[in-house]
Scaffold this active site. Structure first.
Site, PDB file in Angstrom:
ATOM      1  N   GLU A   1       0.805  -1.223   0.000  1.00 34.13           N
ATOM      2  CA  GLU A   1       0.000   0.000   0.000  1.00 34.13           C
ATOM      3  C   GLU A   1       0.841   1.278   0.000  1.00 34.13           C
ATOM      4  O   GLU A   1       0.487   2.261  -0.648  1.00 34.13           O
ATOM      5  CB  GLU A   1      -0.987   0.007   1.176  1.00 34.13           C
ATOM      6  CG  GLU A   1      -2.235  -0.842   0.946  1.00 34.13           C
ATOM      7  CD  GLU A   1      -2.007  -2.333   1.152  1.00 34.13           C
ATOM      8  OE1 GLU A   1      -0.899  -2.725   1.602  1.00 34.13           O
ATOM      9  OE2 GLU A   1      -2.932  -3.120   0.881  1.00 34.13           O
TER      10      GLU A   1
ATOM     11  N   HIS B   1     -11.982  -5.339   8.241  1.00 32.01           N
ATOM     12  CA  HIS B   1     -12.504  -5.166   6.886  1.00 32.01           C
ATOM     13  C   HIS B   1     -13.848  -4.446   6.888  1.00 32.01           C
ATOM     14  O   HIS B   1     -14.633  -4.613   5.976  1.00 32.01           O
ATOM     15  CB  HIS B   1     -12.715  -6.522   6.195  1.00 32.01           C
ATOM     16  CG  HIS B   1     -11.470  -7.235   5.774  1.00 32.01           C
ATOM     17  ND1 HIS B   1     -10.600  -7.806   6.656  1.00 32.01           N
ATOM     18  CD2 HIS B   1     -10.951  -7.478   4.535  1.00 32.01           C
ATOM     19  CE1 HIS B   1      -9.600  -8.381   6.001  1.00 32.01           C
ATOM     20  NE2 HIS B   1      -9.788  -8.188   4.708  1.00 32.01           N
TER      21      HIS B   1
END
Lengths: 325, 321
Positions: free
Chosen positions: B57, B126
């Site tokens: 990321e 999540h």
């Protein structure tokens, strides 16, 4: 003088400018005319100088928190650099950036960085941009032994290798990460060997030898420009000063003395004298010219106004907080 | 569908401007992203413009930052908003600050697209709605489309914007259907939409909570006249639209799924106190997520964010019914 001679003298001039600039910055900090986190580059001049001599003006450079030398070596304006450090409106970033955040898109300088290792991913983007546009620019990414332990180092090398990006990683192993010696942070003393993990060339050079840096970076640049992808050049050098002006660190006096013996500027002066590229008088003249450049930069900065908070263009300065935003 | 609208926005902007490219995990030939927003784009534009990356990321966002600083218009995808933490330095310390720190010398036209929200039973790593972090960070625009029309129109505006934009999608809305016009449209950043008119209570609701708020308003129709406002962009925020509504209704309820503590709702209330205090008939309220990591089991997860019946109850309570 031959082209090569001119290049060598040019490099010596750059090293003087960096050294005298940094010495003056140290004084100005002591006089409370420069503030904040100021990280001096004294002792590492050969790295920026040799590396930037291998770059074109339109190549990109991603700098670090210790970046004054990178900016000057890349061709940055010494007056605007000093003005930025002194928080003036004429500085590179109009006083918004300061010592750690020098930007000059005109010479491809994409900023210093207050976050160790944060420039490595950004360098990917500059290199990708060159590749994407079909330009033959390369990006030189400076970082240090400390940053080589950040996750960003590994993410960046991995992706650059995968995509064959025109990147040259220049590790300035100055043996200290803030105040911690590299021996306590690196399981192996060499950082260049990490290149093997990504299948790219890694070399180690004497970072106090400006010619050695120039040669190694030139090779890496040629490779990058030719579409063959990134390389890692580790420059073994030494940070003569503490981490920053407000945070010194303990060093073994013998270690310090030994490195001072290997002063990159004195070593290079000696070599150029020996080669007959310059004479003693030339040295005196180069030095006094560099001193004059720094003096003039300080005068320029001091004569420049501070920026006005009105120019921030914000409705939500604390004094105006009632207006909300 | 919302997911198609996003896809169309990307196709149109990539077709319009060669400097627009995509970067992210799994977004190319591997499948068009796990939520299929970029499906077909690698076939159409090639892997030079749809750059599939390792799971890195920091590298994804950093590449977008460096590319934007050197003349391109990257659109980065972070697979789940939760994962933005791994690239947080590049968002908060780099993307948000470079333009300012450079004294305006560097423009940073980049978009980070990322889905947030709960309801998919994926537990605490999540299921987060982290918009407040970015609203709090000077230098970023924060966009949250709640409708199919806006998904396309706002994404196109975000790509054309010259600053860094965090574009927050909602997983529960990806398959939301809505009839929309053919062809191109853009929705400007910083303009709220009034989704339902009313004169007794203003409800400001974001993303999936907007849909719940609209259902709730429908359920109390006849007893409480509710005006529902979708801010669409949290930064910049169209406070004028909210203030105008409060002038009419005198009551403010903010609904979002992110935790209420230190949240966007608190920010709307703060600003309403400055801009509309004299119109208010009762204390404003925020209905939002609980101060707990999101649990997995459906009844637990559902209990942690406002549901339609919670919103109905709040609406009735605020007008004294």
């Amino acid at each position: 003088m031959s082209d090569d001679g001119a290049r060598l003298v040019g490099m010596l001039r750059t090293m003087y400018r960096i050294r005298f600039f940094e010495e003056r910055v140290k004084e100005l900090f002591g006089q409370n005319l420069i503030w904040g986190g100021v990280h001096l580059y004294i002792g590492q001049e050969a790295v920026a100088t040799g590396a930037c001599a291998a770059l074109r003006r339109d190549d990109y450079l991603v700098s670090t928190h210790r970046g004054h030398g990178h900016c000057l070596a890349k061709g940055g304006d010494i007056r605007r650099t000093m003005a930025e450090l002194m928080g003036r409106d004429t500085g590179y970033c109009r006083g918004r950036g300061g010592s750690m955040h020098l930007f000059d898109p005109e010479i491809g300088l994409l900023g210093g960085n207050g976050i160790v290792g944060a420039g490595l991913p950004i360098a990917l983007g500059a290199a990708l941009s060159a590749q994407y546009r079909g330009s033959d620019q390369v990006c030189a990414c400076f970082f240090s032994d400390g940053a080589s332990n950040q996750g960003t180092f590994h993410e960046s090398l991995n992706l650059a290798a995968l995509w064959k990006l025109p990147l040259v990683y220049i590790c300035e192993n100055n043996l200290y990460a803030a105040t911690t010696p590299a021996s306590k942070t690196l399981p192996l003393p060499d950082i260049y060997v990490r290149a093997a993990a990504y299948g790219i060339p890694g070399v180690s050079v004497d970072g106090n030898d400006v010619e050695a840096v120039y040669q190694a970076v030139s090779q890496a640049v040629t490779r990058a420009r030719g579409g063959e992808g990134p390389s890692l050049v580790e420059c073994k050098t030494y940070r003569i000063e503490g981490h920053c002006m407000v945070l010194d660190c303990h060093r073994d006096p013998e270690e310090l003395a030994a490195w001072k013996e290997r002063d990159p500027i004195r070593m290079f002066e000696g070599r150029l004298l020996e080669m007959g590229v310059i004479a003693t008088d030339d040295i005196a003249e180069l030095r006094s010219q560099a001193e004059a450049d720094v003096r003039e930069a300080v005068e320029y900065a001091q004569a420049s106004p501070f920026p006005s908070a009105d120019d921030l263009g914000l409705a939500d300065l604390p004094a105006a907080v009632v207006a909300g935003f | 569908m919302y997911v198609q609208a996003l896809n169309e926005a990307l196709v149109e902007e990539m077709g319009r401007d060669a400097s627009v490219f995509l970067i992210g995990e799994d977004i190319g030939y591997s499948g068009g992203g796990v939520f299929r927003v970029t499906t077909g784009l690698a076939d159409r534009f090639g892997d030079g413009r749809v750059r599939e990356t390792p799971i890195s990321e920091s590298a994804i966002i950093g590449t977008a930052v460096g590319a934007a600083a050197t003349g391109l218009r990257p659109v980065a995808e972070i697979m789940y908003m939760d994962f933005i933490t791994c690239g947080m330095d590049q968002v908060a310390n780099q993307a948000a600050k470079i333009s300012f720190m450079s004294g305006g010398q560097v423009r940073l036209p980049l978009v980070i697209r990322t889905p947030s929200g709960m309801g998919t039973r994926e537990a605490a790593q999540h299921s987060q709605s982290l918009e407040a972090w970015f609203v709090h960070t000077p230098g970023l625009k924060v966009v949250m489309p709640a409708t199919v029309y806006d998904a396309k129109g706002l994404l196109k505006s975000s790509i054309r914007d010259d600053g860094p934009v965090l574009f927050i999608e909602n997983r529960m809305l990806y398959y939301e259907k809505e009839s929309v016009p053919e062809g191109e449209w853009v929705v400007p950043l910083g303009q709220a939409a009034i989704r339902r008119e009313g004169d007794q209570l203003t409800v400001v609701a974001t993303a999936y909570a907007l849909h719940k708020a609209l259902k709730a308003a429908e359920m109390v129709a006849g007893e409480v006249s509710v005006e529902v406002i979708d801010p669409r962009t949290l930064v910049p925020l169209d406070m004028e639209a909210i203030t105008r509504s409060l002038e009419k209704t005198g009551r403010l309820l903010v609904v979002h799924e992110a935790p209420v503590r230190g949240g966007f709702g608190a920010e709307v209330v703060r600003r309403a106190m400055e801009s509309a205090f004299e119109y208010l008939d009762c204390a404003p309220r925020v209905l939002g997520g609980a101060a707990t990591p999101m649990p997995y089991s459906p009844p637990l997860e559902d209990a942690c964010v406002p549901q339609v019946e919670d919103i109905v109850a709040a609406m009735r309570a605020m007008v004294g019914r």
